[in-house]
Design an enzyme around this catalytic site. Structure first.
Site, PDB file in Angstrom:
ATOM      1  N   PRO A  10       0.791  -1.235   0.000  1.00 62.33           N
ATOM      2  CA  PRO A  10       0.000   0.000   0.000  1.00 62.33           C
ATOM      3  C   PRO A  10       0.822   1.283   0.000  1.00 62.33           C
ATOM      4  O   PRO A  10       1.817   1.388   0.716  1.00 62.33           O
ATOM      5  CB  PRO A  10      -0.834  -0.113   1.288  1.00 62.33           C
ATOM      6  CG  PRO A  10      -0.119  -1.099   2.133  1.00 62.33           C
ATOM      7  CD  PRO A  10       0.536  -2.063   1.187  1.00 62.33           C
ATOM      8  N   ASN A  11       0.359   2.198  -0.822  1.00 63.57           N
ATOM      9  CA  ASN A  11       0.876   3.567  -0.943  1.00 63.57           C
ATOM     10  C   ASN A  11       2.220   3.662  -1.661  1.00 63.57           C
ATOM     11  O   ASN A  11       2.698   4.762  -1.936  1.00 63.57           O
ATOM     12  CB  ASN A  11       0.974   4.247   0.439  1.00 63.57           C
ATOM     13  CG  ASN A  11      -0.387   4.394   1.078  1.00 63.57           C
ATOM     14  OD1 ASN A  11      -1.311   4.896   0.445  1.00 63.57           O
ATOM     15  ND2 ASN A  11      -0.542   3.927   2.299  1.00 63.57           N
ATOM     16  N   ARG A  18       5.436  12.183  -3.107  1.00 61.43           N
ATOM     17  CA  ARG A  18       5.244  12.830  -1.795  1.00 61.43           C
ATOM     18  C   ARG A  18       6.276  12.311  -0.808  1.00 61.43           C
ATOM     19  O   ARG A  18       6.854  11.241  -1.027  1.00 61.43           O
ATOM     20  CB  ARG A  18       3.848  12.511  -1.244  1.00 61.43           C
ATOM     21  CG  ARG A  18       2.781  13.266  -2.012  1.00 61.43           C
ATOM     22  CD  ARG A  18       1.408  12.763  -1.697  1.00 61.43           C
ATOM     23  NE  ARG A  18       0.637  12.692  -2.945  1.00 61.43           N
ATOM     24  CZ  ARG A  18      -0.520  12.083  -3.076  1.00 61.43           C
ATOM     25  NH1 ARG A  18      -1.071  11.472  -2.058  1.00 61.43           N
ATOM     26  NH2 ARG A  18      -1.129  12.086  -4.231  1.00 61.43           N
ATOM     27  N   TYR A  23      11.166   8.853   1.770  1.00 58.18           N
ATOM     28  CA  TYR A  23      11.215   7.706   0.855  1.00 58.18           C
ATOM     29  C   TYR A  23      12.010   7.966  -0.425  1.00 58.18           C
ATOM     30  O   TYR A  23      12.114   7.068  -1.261  1.00 58.18           O
ATOM     31  CB  TYR A  23       9.786   7.270   0.506  1.00 58.18           C
ATOM     32  CG  TYR A  23       9.008   6.812   1.732  1.00 58.18           C
ATOM     33  CD1 TYR A  23       9.419   5.688   2.444  1.00 58.18           C
ATOM     34  CD2 TYR A  23       7.894   7.506   2.198  1.00 58.18           C
ATOM     35  CE1 TYR A  23       8.744   5.268   3.569  1.00 58.18           C
ATOM     36  CE2 TYR A  23       7.199   7.088   3.319  1.00 58.18           C
ATOM     37  CZ  TYR A  23       7.639   5.971   4.004  1.00 58.18           C
ATOM     38  OH  TYR A  23       6.968   5.557   5.125  1.00 58.18           O
ATOM     39  N   ASN A  74       7.899  -5.734  -0.352  1.00 58.54           N
ATOM     40  CA  ASN A  74       7.743  -4.549   0.487  1.00 58.54           C
ATOM     41  C   ASN A  74       6.257  -4.438   0.786  1.00 58.54           C
ATOM     42  O   ASN A  74       5.476  -3.949  -0.040  1.00 58.54           O
ATOM     43  CB  ASN A  74       8.261  -3.284  -0.202  1.00 58.54           C
ATOM     44  CG  ASN A  74       8.224  -2.084   0.734  1.00 58.54           C
ATOM     45  OD1 ASN A  74       7.576  -2.123   1.789  1.00 58.54           O
ATOM     46  ND2 ASN A  74       8.907  -1.009   0.364  1.00 58.54           N
ATOM     47  N   ALA A  77       2.841  -0.667   5.115  1.00 57.40           N
ATOM     48  CA  ALA A  77       2.324  -0.657   6.489  1.00 57.40           C
ATOM     49  C   ALA A  77       1.697  -1.991   6.900  1.00 57.40           C
ATOM     50  O   ALA A  77       1.584  -2.275   8.097  1.00 57.40           O
ATOM     51  CB  ALA A  77       1.316   0.476   6.649  1.00 57.40           C
ATOM     52  N   GLU A  98      12.092  -9.703   2.927  1.00 55.80           N
ATOM     53  CA  GLU A  98      11.338  -8.534   3.385  1.00 55.80           C
ATOM     54  C   GLU A  98      12.174  -7.292   3.090  1.00 55.80           C
ATOM     55  O   GLU A  98      13.345  -7.216   3.479  1.00 55.80           O
ATOM     56  CB  GLU A  98      11.064  -8.644   4.886  1.00 55.80           C
ATOM     57  CG  GLU A  98      10.373  -7.407   5.440  1.00 55.80           C
ATOM     58  CD  GLU A  98      10.183  -7.471   6.952  1.00 55.80           C
ATOM     59  OE1 GLU A  98      10.504  -8.507   7.568  1.00 55.80           O
ATOM     60  OE2 GLU A  98       9.721  -6.466   7.504  1.00 55.80           O
ATOM     61  N   HIS A 100      12.392  -2.945   2.913  1.00 55.94           N
ATOM     62  CA  HIS A 100      11.873  -1.609   3.210  1.00 55.94           C
ATOM     63  C   HIS A 100      12.868  -0.574   2.719  1.00 55.94           C
ATOM     64  O   HIS A 100      14.083  -0.738   2.893  1.00 55.94           O
ATOM     65  CB  HIS A 100      11.634  -1.421   4.709  1.00 55.94           C
ATOM     66  CG  HIS A 100      10.659  -2.413   5.249  1.00 55.94           C
ATOM     67  ND1 HIS A 100       9.310  -2.300   5.030  1.00 55.94           N
ATOM     68  CD2 HIS A 100      10.846  -3.558   5.944  1.00 55.94           C
ATOM     69  CE1 HIS A 100       8.709  -3.335   5.585  1.00 55.94           C
ATOM     70  NE2 HIS A 100       9.610  -4.114   6.143  1.00 55.94           N
ATOM     71  N   LEU A 101      12.333   0.497   2.169  1.00 57.25           N
ATOM     72  CA  LEU A 101      13.188   1.598   1.713  1.00 57.25           C
ATOM     73  C   LEU A 101      13.851   2.266   2.910  1.00 57.25           C
ATOM     74  O   LEU A 101      15.049   2.563   2.895  1.00 57.25           O
ATOM     75  CB  LEU A 101      12.334   2.623   0.961  1.00 57.25           C
ATOM     76  CG  LEU A 101      11.704   2.115  -0.339  1.00 57.25           C
ATOM     77  CD1 LEU A 101      10.434   2.876  -0.638  1.00 57.25           C
ATOM     78  CD2 LEU A 101      12.699   2.218  -1.468  1.00 57.25           C
ATOM     79  N   SER A 102      13.048   2.511   3.937  1.00 56.37           N
ATOM     80  CA  SER A 102      13.551   3.203   5.128  1.00 56.37           C
ATOM     81  C   SER A 102      14.016   2.182   6.159  1.00 56.37           C
ATOM     82  O   SER A 102      13.673   0.991   6.081  1.00 56.37           O
ATOM     83  CB  SER A 102      12.430   4.072   5.717  1.00 56.37           C
ATOM     84  OG  SER A 102      11.332   3.266   6.119  1.00 56.37           O
ATOM     85  N   ARG A 107      12.788   4.193  13.162  1.00 59.66           N
ATOM     86  CA  ARG A 107      11.603   5.058  13.062  1.00 59.66           C
ATOM     87  C   ARG A 107      10.680   4.829  14.272  1.00 59.66           C
ATOM     88  O   ARG A 107      11.124   4.355  15.309  1.00 59.66           O
ATOM     89  CB  ARG A 107      10.915   4.807  11.716  1.00 59.66           C
ATOM     90  CG  ARG A 107      11.835   5.134  10.515  1.00 59.66           C
ATOM     91  CD  ARG A 107      11.133   4.975   9.198  1.00 59.66           C
ATOM     92  NE  ARG A 107      10.020   5.926   9.066  1.00 59.66           N
ATOM     93  CZ  ARG A 107       9.093   5.840   8.108  1.00 59.66           C
ATOM     94  NH1 ARG A 107       9.156   4.873   7.202  1.00 59.66           N
ATOM     95  NH2 ARG A 107       8.125   6.729   8.042  1.00 59.66           N
TER      96      ARG A 107
HETATM   97  O1  CA2 Z   1      10.245   1.938   4.251  1.00 58.40           O
HETATM   98  C1  CA2 Z   1       9.412   1.264   3.629  1.00 58.40           C
HETATM   99  O2  CA2 Z   1       9.622   0.788   2.522  1.00 58.40           O
HETATM  100  C2  CA2 Z   1       8.016   1.044   4.244  1.00 58.40           C
HETATM  101  O3  CA2 Z   1       7.573  -0.269   3.914  1.00 58.40           O
HETATM  102  C3  CA2 Z   1       7.117   2.094   3.605  1.00 58.40           C
HETATM  103  C4  CA2 Z   1       5.705   2.095   4.193  1.00 58.40           C
HETATM  104  C5  CA2 Z   1       5.763   2.200   5.713  1.00 58.40           C
HETATM  105  O4  CA2 Z   1       4.446   2.118   6.247  1.00 58.40           O
HETATM  106  C6  CA2 Z   1       6.625   1.110   6.319  1.00 58.40           C
HETATM  107  O5  CA2 Z   1       6.660   1.289   7.715  1.00 58.40           O
HETATM  108  C7  CA2 Z   1       8.031   1.183   5.757  1.00 58.40           C
HETATM  109  C8  CA2 Z   1       4.914   3.296   3.676  1.00 58.40           C
HETATM  110  C9  CA2 Z   1       4.882   3.418   2.199  1.00 58.40           C
HETATM  111  C10 CA2 Z   1       4.236   4.732   1.871  1.00 58.40           C
HETATM  112  O6  CA2 Z   1       4.863   5.247   0.735  1.00 58.40           O
HETATM  113  C11 CA2 Z   1       4.633   6.555   0.459  1.00 58.40           C
HETATM  114  C12 CA2 Z   1       5.375   7.078  -0.568  1.00 58.40           C
HETATM  115  C13 CA2 Z   1       5.225   8.380  -0.894  1.00 58.40           C
HETATM  116  C14 CA2 Z   1       4.311   9.169  -0.229  1.00 58.40           C
HETATM  117  C15 CA2 Z   1       3.583   8.650   0.804  1.00 58.40           C
HETATM  118  C16 CA2 Z   1       3.727   7.323   1.137  1.00 58.40           C
END
Ligand code: CA2
Length: 144
Positions: A10-11, A18, A23, A74, A77, A98, A100-102, A107
């Site tokens: 998701p997202n 954004r 990210y 990935n 959330a 698994e 994750h970008l961050s 966090r």
């Molecule tokens: O760090 C990651 O890749 C996450 O999986 C990204 C998720 C976050 O909920 C995880 O804790 C860590 C969120 C992805 C949302 O991506 C966005 C990108 C641009 C603007 C808003 C959200």
């Protein structure tokens, strides 16, 4: 030919549009193109899929059995909430990285919990878009 599924949750379709301070500026299209280029170098196949829906991600994991040799996931959330995704991964018995970008461990506390980690081969986080290439390499090392 080895085939990997690159599955984004998701997202992640919003990447690059954004919150670039969290990210990065790379779009999901860029990431998928990087994965395709890396796959070509390694002489393997990758399929990329993104969904904002938990059920669609579960369906994709089920469908990967017999189609793909491993998954880079990935789960966004859903990582921190989804027992259903955890069960889906355990049920297909495919190696899952698994991703994750961050750095989720640096966090908020609610991001430290991962339902994916116990059923994953391993976790890569904190390296931004480069993590996808690292995850493909890790899966290939495991499969060889
Ligand atoms: O760090 C990651 O890749 C996450 O999986 C990204 C998720 C976050 O909920 C995880 O804790 C860590 C969120 C992805 C949302 O991506 C966005 C990108 C641009 C603007 C808003 C959200």
């Amino acid at each position: 030919m080895t085939s990997l599924l690159i599955l984004n949750g998701p997202n992640l379709n919003l990447l690059g549009t954004r919150q670039p301070e969290v990210y990065g500026k790379t779009t999901l299209n860029d990431i998928e193109a990087m994965c395709a280029a890396h796959a070509q170098r390694l002489n393997i196949r990758v399929s990329c899929l993104q969904s904002n829906h938990e059920g669609a991600l579960i369906d994709a994991i089920h469908a990967a059995k017999g189609t793909h040799d491993g998954i880079v996931l990935n789960a966004g959330a859903f990582t921190h909430t989804s027992i259903a995704l955890m069960d889906a991964i355990a049920s297909v018995e495919l190696p899952v990285i698994e991703l994750h970008l961050s750095n989720i461990h640096a966090r908020e506390a609610f991001r430290h919990k991962s339902y994916i980690a116990p059923v994953a081969l391993g976790q890569i986080c904190g390296f931004g878009a480069a993590g996808y290439g690292l995850a493909i390499d890790a899966l290939m090392a495991h499969l060889s």
